[in-house]
Write an enzyme that holds these catalytic residues in place. Structure first.
Site, PDB file in Angstrom:
ATOM      1  CG  MET A  27      39.073  36.990  37.105  1.00 15.81           C
ATOM      2  SD  MET A  27      39.685  36.235  35.591  1.00 15.81           S
ATOM      3  CE  MET A  27      39.199  34.551  35.847  1.00 15.81           C
ATOM      4  CG  HIS A  31      32.300  31.013  44.594  1.00 11.36           C
ATOM      5  ND1 HIS A  31      33.281  30.774  45.525  1.00 11.36           N
ATOM      6  CD2 HIS A  31      32.912  30.988  43.375  1.00 11.36           C
ATOM      7  CE1 HIS A  31      34.435  30.580  44.914  1.00 11.36           C
ATOM      8  NE2 HIS A  31      34.248  30.725  43.607  1.00 11.36           N
ATOM      9  CG  HIS A  34      35.105  34.958  45.043  1.00  8.63           C
ATOM     10  ND1 HIS A  34      34.216  34.295  44.245  1.00  8.63           N
ATOM     11  CD2 HIS A  34      36.262  35.042  44.331  1.00  8.63           C
ATOM     12  CE1 HIS A  34      34.790  33.982  43.085  1.00  8.63           C
ATOM     13  NE2 HIS A  34      36.028  34.423  43.124  1.00  8.63           N
ATOM     14  CE  LYS A 146      39.502  26.045  42.268  1.00  7.11           C
ATOM     15  NZ  LYS A 146      38.872  26.921  41.399  1.00  7.11           N
ATOM     16  CG  ASP A 147      42.688  29.248  41.776  1.00 10.10           C
ATOM     17  OD1 ASP A 147      42.485  28.531  40.786  1.00 10.10           O
ATOM     18  OD2 ASP A 147      41.781  29.882  42.340  1.00 10.10           O
ATOM     19  CD  GLN A 150      45.423  33.012  40.722  1.00 10.88           C
ATOM     20  OE1 GLN A 150      45.182  33.178  39.544  1.00 10.88           O
ATOM     21  NE2 GLN A 150      44.485  33.132  41.645  1.00 10.88           N
ATOM     22  CB  SER A 182      35.383  26.669  40.935  1.00 15.87           C
ATOM     23  OG  SER A 182      35.578  27.162  39.634  1.00 15.87           O
TER      24      SER A 182
HETATM   25  O1  PAF Z   1      41.909  33.859  40.686  1.00 17.46           O
HETATM   26  C1  PAF Z   1      41.354  34.726  39.958  1.00 17.46           C
HETATM   27  O2  PAF Z   1      40.165  34.981  40.036  1.00 17.46           O
HETATM   28  C2  PAF Z   1      42.205  35.472  38.928  1.00 17.46           C
HETATM   29  O3  PAF Z   1      43.205  34.658  38.402  1.00 17.46           O
HETATM   30  C3  PAF Z   1      42.795  36.793  39.474  1.00 17.46           C
HETATM   31  C4  PAF Z   1      43.764  36.552  40.607  1.00 17.46           C
HETATM   32  C5  PAF Z   1      41.662  37.705  39.947  1.00 17.46           C
HETATM   33  C6  PAF Z   1      43.553  37.527  38.354  1.00 17.46           C
HETATM   34  O4  PAF Z   1      42.721  37.842  37.285  1.00 17.46           O
END
Ligand code: PAF
Length: 282
Positions: A27, A31, A34, A146-147, A150, A182
């Protein structure tokens, strides 16, 4: 690096790629965390695609969609110098009115942990991730540990929707004090970020107690709560010790397959962190 804004145009690029394509959905507000996903993709795949799309459907009405950090110029610079092949940068109209809608099978996992405080969240995440998978058609995708919830839910999505995509989990990046990186850390100044590393220290306390033989989850959670609650700036949303498959709360620490995770409000910013059984020696 080429920047593509439309699904049809991406399709044209994708048709020419017969070898592996790694995909890192983001999104923005990029940082080091990513970039470690990007690096892994570049090491494993012939081409790497990153998407930046601030997805409105995963934010609740009182959450930070409007104020979410936006750093598109520096994001593009970072991805360009990392050697990414394609940045997919659609707008909301493209993703929600031009790209076909998808029917995501709801999972009981949506309502656990994060889903209790953010009931809309995993509906939004799985909807956008499925749409992105349909467009990008990657061979591999890279998600941060970290997520953790998800990551588990997207793994299930891949299985249920029968995508031929290999999920590659990537370790959490931390700052020097242990705070998990984050995009939301950008809401905090330097000394607040240092203070926020209390969350990592609390989780490390649980980890040490598990290593020393404590198996009672109630006791372990109490140790964490007492430690964090000493600082009045922190408000615990949840501390969970759950089975990694079902995300059901555990009574005793099993020999494997558990996730210790937390969400904490610090200065009204909701921060999450976790570790799992495979990280006991880190
Ligand atoms: O982890 C994220 O940044 C978001 O949840 C993702 C996977 C890009 C979906 O919008």
């Amino acid at each position: 690096m080429i920047i593509i804004k439309q699904a049809d145009a991406f399709n044209q690029w994708r048709k020419k790629e017969s070898l592996s394509v790694g995909f890192v959905p983001t999104m923005g507000a990029l940082h080091r965390g990513h970039l470690s996903l990007v690096k892994k993709s570049m090491a494993m795949c012939n081409k790497t695609v990153v998407s930046i799309f601030l997805n409105p459907t995963q934010f609740g009405p009182n959450e930070d969609f409007e104020s979410y950090p936006k750093t598109i110029e520096s994001d593009i610079r970072l991805l360009h110098s990392a050697g990414v092949n394609v940045l997919f940068l659609p707008n909301e109209k493209e993703m929600y009115s031009r790209v076909a809608s998808v029917q995501i099978p709801e999972s009981p996992l949506f309502k656990k942990l994060e889903g209790k405080s953010r009931p809309h969240f995993f509906f939004g995440v799985t909807t956008i991730v499925a749409k992105l998978f349909n467009i990008i058609n990657p061979s591999h995708t890279f998600f941060g540990k970290k997520d953790a919830q998800q990551l588990i839910i997207v793994e299930r999505l891949i299985q249920k929707m029968k995508y031929s995509i290999k999920m590659i989990p990537v370790e959490t990046e931390r700052d020097a004090n242990g705070l998990a990186l984050s995009s939301r850390n950008q809401y905090l100044n330097g000394s607040q970020q240092k203070e926020a590393s209390l969350i990592f220290k609390g989780l490390t306390k649980i980890k040490k107690n598990i290593i020393n033989g404590e198996k009672n989850c109630k006791v372990l959670k109490k140790i964490f709560i007492e430690f964090i609650s000493k600082n009045k700036n922190f408000n615990i949303d949840y501390i969970s010790i759950a089975d990694m498959e079902t995300l059901e709360e555990l009574i005793e620490i099993p020999s494997k397959s558990y996730l210790v995770s937390t969400a904490i409000f610090f200065k009204n910013i909701r921060l999450i962190d976790n570790f799992d059984y495979s990280q006991l020696d880190t």
